[in-house]
Design a protein around this motif. Structure first.
Motif, PDB file in Angstrom:
ATOM      1  N   SER A 126       1.346 -79.893   0.429  1.00 10.82           N
ATOM      2  CA  SER A 126       2.801 -79.974   0.332  1.00 10.82           C
ATOM      3  C   SER A 126       3.452 -78.718   0.902  1.00 10.82           C
ATOM      4  O   SER A 126       4.473 -78.777   1.599  1.00 10.82           O
ATOM      5  N   PHE A 127       2.851 -77.563   0.597  1.00  7.24           N
ATOM      6  CA  PHE A 127       3.368 -76.298   1.106  1.00  7.24           C
ATOM      7  C   PHE A 127       3.298 -76.264   2.630  1.00  7.24           C
ATOM      8  O   PHE A 127       4.266 -75.871   3.303  1.00  7.24           O
ATOM      9  N   ASN A 128       2.156 -76.691   3.187  1.00  4.43           N
ATOM     10  CA  ASN A 128       1.987 -76.692   4.636  1.00  4.43           C
ATOM     11  C   ASN A 128       2.982 -77.635   5.314  1.00  4.43           C
ATOM     12  O   ASN A 128       3.545 -77.319   6.370  1.00  4.43           O
ATOM     13  N   LYS A 129       3.180 -78.807   4.711  1.00  5.31           N
ATOM     14  CA  LYS A 129       4.135 -79.764   5.269  1.00  5.31           C
ATOM     15  C   LYS A 129       5.552 -79.196   5.248  1.00  5.31           C
ATOM     16  O   LYS A 129       6.314 -79.352   6.197  1.00  5.31           O
ATOM     17  N   GLU A 130       5.893 -78.535   4.144  1.00 13.20           N
ATOM     18  CA  GLU A 130       7.222 -77.959   4.027  1.00 13.20           C
ATOM     19  C   GLU A 130       7.414 -76.823   5.028  1.00 13.20           C
ATOM     20  O   GLU A 130       8.467 -76.692   5.654  1.00 13.20           O
ATOM     21  N   MET A 131       6.374 -75.979   5.206  1.00 17.54           N
ATOM     22  CA  MET A 131       6.461 -74.904   6.180  1.00 17.54           C
ATOM     23  C   MET A 131       6.613 -75.451   7.590  1.00 17.54           C
ATOM     24  O   MET A 131       7.423 -74.958   8.392  1.00 17.54           O
ATOM     25  N   HIS A 132       5.843 -76.483   7.914  1.00 21.98           N
ATOM     26  CA  HIS A 132       5.915 -77.075   9.248  1.00 21.98           C
ATOM     27  C   HIS A 132       7.298 -77.696   9.478  1.00 21.98           C
ATOM     28  O   HIS A 132       7.893 -77.534  10.553  1.00 21.98           O
ATOM     29  N   PRO A 151       1.314 -69.344  14.441  1.00 20.06           N
ATOM     30  CA  PRO A 151       0.752 -69.405  13.089  1.00 20.06           C
ATOM     31  C   PRO A 151       1.821 -69.441  12.001  1.00 20.06           C
ATOM     32  O   PRO A 151       2.738 -68.619  11.997  1.00 20.06           O
ATOM     33  N   LEU A 152       1.693 -70.394  11.090  1.00 20.58           N
ATOM     34  CA  LEU A 152       2.622 -70.529   9.971  1.00 20.58           C
ATOM     35  C   LEU A 152       2.033 -69.884   8.717  1.00 20.58           C
ATOM     36  O   LEU A 152       0.821 -69.635   8.653  1.00 20.58           O
ATOM     37  N   PRO A 153       2.859 -69.608   7.706  1.00 21.40           N
ATOM     38  CA  PRO A 153       2.378 -68.928   6.494  1.00 21.40           C
ATOM     39  C   PRO A 153       1.204 -69.617   5.810  1.00 21.40           C
ATOM     40  O   PRO A 153       0.359 -68.957   5.213  1.00 21.40           O
ATOM     41  N   GLY A 154       1.116 -70.943   5.877  1.00 22.82           N
ATOM     42  CA  GLY A 154       0.036 -71.654   5.202  1.00 22.82           C
ATOM     43  C   GLY A 154      -1.227 -71.793   6.011  1.00 22.82           C
ATOM     44  O   GLY A 154      -2.190 -72.429   5.562  1.00 22.82           O
ATOM     45  N   GLY A 155      -1.239 -71.237   7.228  1.00 24.10           N
ATOM     46  CA  GLY A 155      -2.422 -71.334   8.072  1.00 24.10           C
ATOM     47  C   GLY A 155      -2.342 -72.419   9.128  1.00 24.10           C
ATOM     48  O   GLY A 155      -3.210 -72.503   9.998  1.00 24.10           O
ATOM     49  N   GLU A 156      -1.294 -73.266   9.057  1.00 25.38           N
ATOM     50  CA  GLU A 156      -1.112 -74.293  10.075  1.00 25.38           C
ATOM     51  C   GLU A 156      -0.572 -73.656  11.365  1.00 25.38           C
ATOM     52  O   GLU A 156      -0.169 -72.497  11.384  1.00 25.38           O
ATOM     53  N   ARG A 157      -0.579 -74.466  12.430  1.00 21.18           N
ATOM     54  CA  ARG A 157      -0.052 -74.013  13.716  1.00 21.18           C
ATOM     55  C   ARG A 157       1.140 -74.862  14.111  1.00 21.18           C
ATOM     56  O   ARG A 157       1.133 -76.074  13.929  1.00 21.18           O
ATOM     57  N   LEU A 158       2.163 -74.208  14.653  1.00 19.99           N
ATOM     58  CA  LEU A 158       3.373 -74.918  15.037  1.00 19.99           C
ATOM     59  C   LEU A 158       3.347 -75.237  16.516  1.00 19.99           C
ATOM     60  O   LEU A 158       3.217 -74.354  17.358  1.00 19.99           O
TER      61      LEU A 158
END
Length: 324
Positions: free
Chosen positions: A29-35, A256-263
């Motif tokens: 959920s955190f990663n989705k919100e960050m993205h 790089p996003l805060p949760g480790g995902e890539r934008l």
């Protein structure tokens, strides 16, 4: 085994699994919100810059005055600075020079689309005064929306139905809208206004796509020299993009996003009408900068910073414009 022991064993096994599953869902959920947030912020920065560029270009087109080359270059540089500063503020890195340089490295190309052509903007790594490497913007020569007709004539499209045609046989130029041009010179295969518009659109997108591919290859060399391991690719859908007005185009890959995902995001912003009114610049408890019309400022959860009497100035300062 006694029932109580069975229950305790079950709890010992189940509780960690439940906690682990909850933690995994929270992370997703955190990663989705960050993205979602960063994608929205990127789109907003492109929209803001597109509106700024379109207003400036429309003013020049309306009064039929074009700036001298030196003045235009200054304005172009200012436009790009507005975009980077706006985006850095939205990403929360406005005071971090290293983070801003890293952000730029993930943006291979920017495109300023004007009334009768476009300018591609890429980066170059040059030596700074301190002896390190510094990223500077490089403005490619302005490219016209040029199309070669079957008979050897050349047509220079604009964003509307006006064009400039060089008649090779007569060795002269004709300028005007489609109807007047078709009566003066041979425009085959553009035999109808619909064909004229279709070829104009495909010419604009194909030229930008070609230059984007070249810009990406050039950018990958710079990124490699600076130690960035991101494989840049041409954004999908450029050839299907409907570019019918002046605006601004940008894409970002591998950020790089805060949760480790890539934008990875691609955005085009056409001319947006921004009404002149008084805006109140605020900062929310989350750190987001928002500007509201005077009658729509929230009563709680924000701190008022300033009053701005021009939406363009608010955009340049990095505020999100929030209508009522």
């Amino acid at each position: 085994m006694r029932p109580l022991s069975v229950l305790l064993l079950f709890l010992v096994l189940a509780i960690p699994l439940v906690v682990l599953n909850d933690a995994k869902q929270d992370l997703e959920s955190f990663n989705k919100e960050m993205h979602r947030r960063y994608t929205s912020d990127f789109q907003a920065a492109v929209d803001d810059t597109g509106a700024y560029l379109s207003r400036l270009e429309s003013q020049q087109t309306t009064v039929s005055v074009r700036y001298q080359q030196e003045k235009q270059l200054d304005l172009d540089q200012e436009m790009i600075n507005v975009f980077y500063e706006n985006l850095a503020l939205k990403f929360g890195i406005e005071n971090n020079a290293v983070a801003i340089q890293n952000l730029k490295l993930h943006i291979p190309a920017l495109v300023m689309i004007r009334y009768n052509g476009y300018v591609m903007v890429t980066l170059d790594d040059t030596a700074s005064y301190e002896g390190g490497q510094e990223l500077t913007s490089v403005f490619w020569p302005a490219r016209s929306f040029l199309y070669q007709l079957r008979n050897g004539n050349t047509i220079y499209f604009t964003m509307d139905n006006n064009a400039l045609v060089y008649d090779k046989g007569q060795n002269r130029f004709y300028q005007g809208d489609y109807e007047s041009l078709s009566a003066q010179t041979n425009l085959a295969p553009l035999l109808t206004i619909e064909q004229f518009k279709e070829i104009r659109q495909s010419t604009i997108t194909s030229l930008i796509e070609q230059d984007m591919a070249t810009a990406i290859n050039r950018h990958m060399e710079i990124a490699k020299r600076l130690g960035l391991s991101v494989q840049f690719t041409l954004p999908k859908g450029i050839d299907q993009q409907s570019i019918k007005d002046m605006g601004f185009m940008a894409f970002i890959q591998g950020y790089p996003l805060p949760g480790g995902e890539r934008l990875d995001a691609y955005s085009f912003a056409g001319s947006a009408v921004v009404q002149r009114k008084a805006w109140v610049g605020t900062i929310a408890s989350s750190g987001r900068h928002n500007a509201y019309p005077e009658q729509c400022v929230p009563s709680t959860g924000i701190t008022v910073i300033e009053t701005i009497y021009d939406a363009e100035e608010a955009v340049r300062k990095g505020y999100f414009l929030n209508e009522c």
